[in-house]
Design a protein around this motif. Sequence first.
Motif, PDB file in Angstrom:
ATOM      1  N   ARG A   4      -0.534  -4.340  -7.301  1.00 41.74           N
ATOM      2  CA  ARG A   4       0.187  -5.623  -6.962  1.00 41.74           C
ATOM      3  C   ARG A   4      -0.672  -6.618  -5.865  1.00 41.74           C
ATOM      4  NH1 ARG A   4       3.862  -9.354  -8.007  1.00 41.74           N
ATOM      5  NH2 ARG A   4       4.845 -10.265  -6.168  1.00 41.74           N
ATOM      6  N   ASP A   5      -0.752  -5.858  -4.820  1.00 44.57           N
ATOM      7  CA  ASP A   5      -1.342  -6.557  -3.727  1.00 44.57           C
ATOM      8  C   ASP A   5      -2.728  -7.159  -4.259  1.00 44.57           C
ATOM      9  OD1 ASP A   5      -0.350  -4.286  -1.360  1.00 44.57           O
ATOM     10  OD2 ASP A   5       0.637  -6.142  -1.796  1.00 44.57           O
ATOM     11  N   GLU A   6      -3.386  -6.413  -4.958  1.00 46.47           N
ATOM     12  CA  GLU A   6      -4.695  -6.685  -5.366  1.00 46.47           C
ATOM     13  C   GLU A   6      -4.705  -8.212  -6.372  1.00 46.47           C
ATOM     14  OE1 GLU A   6      -6.897  -3.527  -6.880  1.00 46.47           O
ATOM     15  OE2 GLU A   6      -7.396  -2.813  -5.141  1.00 46.47           O
ATOM     16  N   ASN A   7      -3.551  -7.974  -7.109  1.00 52.38           N
ATOM     17  CA  ASN A   7      -3.579  -9.082  -8.305  1.00 52.38           C
ATOM     18  C   ASN A   7      -2.785 -10.203  -7.659  1.00 52.38           C
ATOM     19  OD1 ASN A   7      -4.840  -7.411  -9.885  1.00 52.38           O
ATOM     20  ND2 ASN A   7      -3.070  -6.344 -10.476  1.00 52.38           N
ATOM     21  N   VAL A   8      -2.166 -10.292  -6.711  1.00 45.96           N
ATOM     22  CA  VAL A   8      -1.310 -11.513  -6.277  1.00 45.96           C
ATOM     23  C   VAL A   8      -2.207 -12.579  -5.800  1.00 45.96           C
ATOM     24  CG1 VAL A   8       0.837 -10.207  -5.900  1.00 45.96           C
ATOM     25  CG2 VAL A   8      -0.542 -10.607  -4.081  1.00 45.96           C
ATOM     26  N   THR A   9      -3.385 -12.384  -5.420  1.00 49.02           N
ATOM     27  CA  THR A   9      -4.266 -13.234  -4.766  1.00 49.02           C
ATOM     28  C   THR A   9      -5.509 -13.665  -5.404  1.00 49.02           C
ATOM     29  OG1 THR A   9      -5.660 -13.537  -2.858  1.00 49.02           O
ATOM     30  CG2 THR A   9      -5.331 -11.291  -3.557  1.00 49.02           C
ATOM     31  N   ASN A  10      -6.104 -14.758  -5.547  1.00 52.62           N
ATOM     32  CA  ASN A  10      -7.221 -15.360  -6.175  1.00 52.62           C
ATOM     33  C   ASN A  10      -8.285 -14.710  -5.303  1.00 52.62           C
ATOM     34  OD1 ASN A  10      -6.290 -16.886  -8.271  1.00 52.62           O
ATOM     35  ND2 ASN A  10      -5.649 -18.550  -7.042  1.00 52.62           N
ATOM     36  N   LEU A  11      -8.432 -14.014  -4.425  1.00 55.31           N
ATOM     37  CA  LEU A  11      -9.251 -13.480  -3.309  1.00 55.31           C
ATOM     38  C   LEU A  11      -9.560 -12.233  -3.624  1.00 55.31           C
ATOM     39  CD1 LEU A  11      -9.212 -15.828  -0.205  1.00 55.31           C
ATOM     40  CD2 LEU A  11     -10.426 -16.106  -2.445  1.00 55.31           C
ATOM     41  N   ALA A  12      -8.841 -11.435  -4.887  1.00 58.14           N
ATOM     42  CA  ALA A  12      -9.155 -10.101  -4.921  1.00 58.14           C
ATOM     43  C   ALA A  12     -10.812  -9.706  -5.175  1.00 58.14           C
ATOM     44  CB  ALA A  12      -8.259  -9.703  -6.143  1.00 58.14           C
ATOM     45  N   GLN A  13     -11.443 -10.590  -5.881  1.00 57.31           N
ATOM     46  CA  GLN A  13     -12.867 -10.262  -5.891  1.00 57.31           C
ATOM     47  C   GLN A  13     -13.597 -11.522  -5.272  1.00 57.31           C
ATOM     48  OE1 GLN A  13     -13.916  -9.282  -9.915  1.00 57.31           O
ATOM     49  NE2 GLN A  13     -13.319 -11.106 -10.440  1.00 57.31           N
ATOM     50  N   MET A  14     -14.947 -11.227  -4.763  1.00 55.10           N
ATOM     51  CA  MET A  14     -15.481 -12.396  -4.012  1.00 55.10           C
ATOM     52  C   MET A  14     -16.776 -12.055  -4.326  1.00 55.10           C
ATOM     53  SD  MET A  14     -13.207 -13.289  -0.637  1.00 55.10           S
ATOM     54  CE  MET A  14     -14.189 -14.906  -0.726  1.00 55.10           C
ATOM     55  N   VAL A  15     -17.591 -13.320  -4.112  1.00 56.12           N
ATOM     56  CA  VAL A  15     -19.169 -13.363  -3.959  1.00 56.12           C
ATOM     57  C   VAL A  15     -19.650 -13.992  -2.935  1.00 56.12           C
ATOM     58  CG1 VAL A  15     -21.203 -14.651  -5.011  1.00 56.12           C
ATOM     59  CG2 VAL A  15     -19.428 -13.499  -6.597  1.00 56.12           C
ATOM     60  N   LEU A  16     -20.751 -13.261  -2.205  1.00 57.51           N
ATOM     61  CA  LEU A  16     -21.340 -13.705  -1.029  1.00 57.51           C
ATOM     62  C   LEU A  16     -22.857 -14.014  -1.461  1.00 57.51           C
ATOM     63  CD1 LEU A  16     -19.832 -11.845   1.884  1.00 57.51           C
ATOM     64  CD2 LEU A  16     -19.500 -14.129   1.562  1.00 57.51           C
ATOM     65  N   ALA A  17     -23.454 -14.775  -0.864  1.00 57.05           N
ATOM     66  CA  ALA A  17     -24.875 -15.047  -1.206  1.00 57.05           C
ATOM     67  C   ALA A  17     -25.525 -15.988   0.204  1.00 57.05           C
ATOM     68  CB  ALA A  17     -25.134 -15.943  -2.483  1.00 57.05           C
ATOM     69  N   ASP A  18     -26.651 -15.665   0.007  1.00 56.36           N
ATOM     70  CA  ASP A  18     -27.476 -16.486   0.935  1.00 56.36           C
ATOM     71  C   ASP A  18     -28.648 -17.287   0.316  1.00 56.36           C
ATOM     72  OD1 ASP A  18     -26.512 -15.326   3.043  1.00 56.36           O
ATOM     73  OD2 ASP A  18     -28.007 -14.085   3.479  1.00 56.36           O
ATOM     74  N   GLY A  69     -19.791 -18.441   0.110  1.00 57.30           N
ATOM     75  CA  GLY A  69     -18.905 -17.423  -0.371  1.00 57.30           C
ATOM     76  C   GLY A  69     -17.889 -17.998  -1.310  1.00 57.30           C
ATOM     77  N   SER A  70     -17.408 -17.258  -2.307  1.00 58.50           N
ATOM     78  CA  SER A  70     -15.969 -17.809  -3.122  1.00 58.50           C
ATOM     79  C   SER A  70     -15.444 -16.628  -3.933  1.00 58.50           C
ATOM     80  CB  SER A  70     -17.001 -18.654  -4.434  1.00 58.50           C
ATOM     81  OG  SER A  70     -15.950 -19.138  -5.272  1.00 58.50           O
ATOM     82  N   GLY A  71     -14.123 -17.113  -4.001  1.00 58.78           N
ATOM     83  CA  GLY A  71     -13.372 -16.081  -4.743  1.00 58.78           C
ATOM     84  C   GLY A  71     -13.757 -16.307  -6.315  1.00 58.78           C
ATOM     85  N   VAL A  72     -13.546 -15.242  -7.063  1.00 58.31           N
ATOM     86  CA  VAL A  72     -13.630 -15.186  -8.579  1.00 58.31           C
ATOM     87  C   VAL A  72     -12.254 -14.822  -9.261  1.00 58.31           C
ATOM     88  CG1 VAL A  72     -14.908 -14.605 -10.487  1.00 58.31           C
ATOM     89  CG2 VAL A  72     -15.980 -14.941  -8.473  1.00 58.31           C
TER      90      VAL A  72
END
Length: 277
Positions: A4-18, A69-72
């Motif tokens: 539940r903790d992982e799924n209640v947020t839009n930031l459960a998975q993210m991207v980082l890039a330079d 960085g961005s949430g997916v």
Amino acid sequence: MSARDENVTNLAQMVLADVTFDAPATDIPFTTTLSPDSFFLCAHLPSTFNDYLIANGHPTVTDKLYRIGSGVPLEEGEIPRSPSKEYLQNLVDRFGPYGLSSDASVNPKSKSIRIKDVVWSTRFRNHAAIADMPFIRLGSTGSSQPGEPEGGVIVLVGDAAHIHSPAGGQGMNLGLRDAVFLGEALTKHIHATATKSLSEADVLLRDFAATRHARALEVIGLTKRLLSIMGSKPGEWMYWWLPISAATARNWLLWVGGVLPFVQQKIAWELSGLGRR
């Protein structure tokens, strides 16, 4: 972190890039945006980072580097292992500020800005975990033995003892505090072994491990709260009896934090870690 903790947020998975942009010579300012579906940030990296890349065998990068960085949203499936320029551009256009959009019709500057090169990109999932036994004295056979301890000591600190989301930049600071207090605990332990048995001296290390374990749990709780606030999904009510969406409450909280000095001080104190050394 529970499912539940992982799924209640839009930031459960993210991207980082330079990345570099085909933008004008003027700097792109540090930018963060909160949208109903994600969180986005863009920060200018110092020129010394270009020198670091060259020193480590990377082709010469003369353009200004930016960390994005961005949430997916989980509904969009798993993030590619090394997100491509096209994938990253799509995130910038959807979740980034209009000033970085590749669509000239929405860009305030009436011209498109696109990602020119991707120097490095990665993905990660936000989750938390903590070691059950941060301290153990091994027996001569490789497992703990009753009576006088004979084997070596294992003390877990830093990422070996606890992991959590990068929200609030807490990870490195917590690991540094672990190391600082470990040095103090080891010094006391060495002095104690001169007059006490190992079992008695080990109490110092056990107390250290228990204290750091408690501090790590506090930080994990803080990062989960930050992640929950920043990644609030639209349409989710705070409580069944309070018809206010979590995203609206988050926006109010951020507004209050931006105008009230004592709230800013409270946030700075929490993020500094000084209250949970």
